[in-house]
Design an enzyme around this catalytic site. Sequence first.
Site, mmCIF file in Angstrom:
data_model
loop_
_atom_site.group_PDB
_atom_site.id
_atom_site.type_symbol
_atom_site.label_atom_id
_atom_site.label_comp_id
_atom_site.label_asym_id
_atom_site.label_seq_id
_atom_site.Cartn_x
_atom_site.Cartn_y
_atom_site.Cartn_z
ATOM 1 N N TYR A 1 0.637 -1.176 -0.079
ATOM 2 C CA TYR A 1 0.127 0.012 0.079
ATOM 3 C C TYR A 1 1.019 1.158 0.062
ATOM 4 C CZ TYR A 1 0.826 1.114 4.985
ATOM 5 O OH TYR A 1 1.461 1.280 6.083
ATOM 6 N N ARG B 1 7.954 4.080 -4.655
ATOM 7 C CA ARG B 1 8.125 3.093 -3.677
ATOM 8 C C ARG B 1 6.931 1.745 -3.720
ATOM 9 N NH1 ARG B 1 7.390 5.547 2.179
ATOM 10 N NH2 ARG B 1 5.166 5.732 1.504
ATOM 11 N N ARG C 1 -7.942 -21.872 -0.099
ATOM 12 C CA ARG C 1 -6.878 -21.258 0.434
ATOM 13 C C ARG C 1 -5.444 -21.859 0.566
ATOM 14 N NH1 ARG C 1 -5.061 -21.506 5.528
ATOM 15 N NH2 ARG C 1 -4.256 -19.620 6.585
ATOM 16 N N HIS D 1 -1.137 -21.186 0.822
ATOM 17 C CA HIS D 1 -0.176 -19.996 0.908
ATOM 18 C C HIS D 1 0.380 -19.688 -0.306
ATOM 19 C CE1 HIS D 1 -1.048 -21.088 5.101
ATOM 20 N NE2 HIS D 1 -0.233 -20.235 5.780
ATOM 21 N N LEU E 1 11.218 1.454 6.919
ATOM 22 C CA LEU E 1 10.425 1.921 5.453
ATOM 23 C C LEU E 1 11.522 3.062 4.927
ATOM 24 C CD1 LEU E 1 7.891 1.384 4.080
ATOM 25 C CD2 LEU E 1 7.001 3.342 4.909
HETATM 26 N N1 PDD Z 1 2.848 5.019 7.069
HETATM 27 N N2 PDD Z 1 7.659 4.007 8.782
HETATM 28 C C1 PDD Z 1 6.438 3.409 9.069
HETATM 29 C C2 PDD Z 1 6.370 1.929 9.605
HETATM 30 C C3 PDD Z 1 5.205 3.937 8.425
HETATM 31 O O1 PDD Z 1 4.045 3.306 8.508
HETATM 32 C C4 PDD Z 1 5.317 5.227 7.889
HETATM 33 C C5 PDD Z 1 4.174 5.857 7.264
HETATM 34 C C6 PDD Z 1 6.451 5.790 7.678
HETATM 35 C C7 PDD Z 1 6.589 7.159 6.994
HETATM 36 O O2 PDD Z 1 6.467 7.219 5.739
HETATM 37 P P1 PDD Z 1 6.229 8.319 5.003
HETATM 38 O O3 PDD Z 1 6.865 9.523 5.245
HETATM 39 O O4 PDD Z 1 6.473 7.845 3.424
HETATM 40 O O5 PDD Z 1 4.661 8.535 5.095
HETATM 41 C C8 PDD Z 1 7.604 5.010 8.312
HETATM 42 C C9 PDD Z 1 1.664 5.619 6.844
HETATM 43 C C10 PDD Z 1 1.439 6.983 6.720
HETATM 44 C C11 PDD Z 1 0.647 4.840 7.229
HETATM 45 O O6 PDD Z 1 0.740 3.517 7.274
HETATM 46 O O7 PDD Z 1 -0.442 5.159 7.109
#
Ligand code: PDD
Length: 288
Positions: free
Chosen positions: A33, A52, A101, A103, A204
């Site tokens: 996502y 990304r 189902r 995996h 991330l």
């Molecule tokens: N999450 N690390 C994690 C685990 C995250 O879930 C997010 C953002 C970030 C920051 O990434 P970015 O700057 O690209 O939004 C870092 C989003 C906002 C969410 O899951 O809703």
Amino acid sequence: MTARVFLNGRWLPADEARVSVMDRGFLFGDGVYEVIPVYSRQPFRLEQHLARLQQSLDGIQLANPYRVEQWIGFVTQLAGQAEWQDQSIYIQVTRGPMAVRNHAFPAQITPTAVLLAEPMSPPPASQREQGIDAVSAADIRWLRCDLKTTSLLANCLLRQLAVSAGCVETVLFRDGFLTEGSASSIFVVKHGVLLAPIKNHLMLPGITYDVVLELAVQHGLPHEVRDITEAETRAADELWMCSSTKEVLPIVTLDGRRVGAGGTPGPLFAQMYGWYQEFKATVMRAAP
Ligand code: PDD
């Protein structure tokens, strides 16, 4: 008016958009996502979010159902038609439904692609002005945290630790080093230097993280991208969290102990927040 969502090439009222219970996204969390902020109907850093998305799809061996130009078209259409000026656009692509189902991947894959818009709810000004409280926890997630997958149970449990303690975020440590927050990137400030953890498989690659580092370069703020120990994090002068939905926020207590001398948002946070707002305004002005 019922919000319209995109589901596999069709625009539908949200309450008519249906996905099979046999969808691998539902049964296995087998999907990826993105969350894209939209200001005044202009998507912010859209290309980076779509790049990304592609990396996450590659990481789970799922072919992208659409080309970048198609995604740009869908996002632009959604941003233009949603009822709010400032939005958060959610994209999800799963490996789709399976007959039984299992995996292992089905022989024939029909991915499920969803786009929807929600109103952007920026953090209350009080969080920016007074700062937020955070707790810490061991990073119990898997070893591919660089992929933005919908398998978010560990992140949810970790975020709930913060909420149950009356806090906003959980700062994660793995093997004595800072990784990130449960849903945010984390920065440390020490002796006037901004410290950022190295992007690797344990965190991330945040889009907001990149913006913050770019702004540090642009404004000559000394910074280092390197491993940051838990001890350094706890001894920080300032601690920030950032994400697409929260922008940048100052963490003023960690596990009930004050961050820095004052336990108040630090001077470098105030600078970075200002630079971030200026940058956003410039980008929005330049948009077509
Ligand atoms: N999450 N690390 C994690 C685990 C995250 O879930 C997010 C953002 C970030 C920051 O990434 P970015 O700057 O690209 O939004 C870092 C989003 C906002 C969410 O899951 O809703």
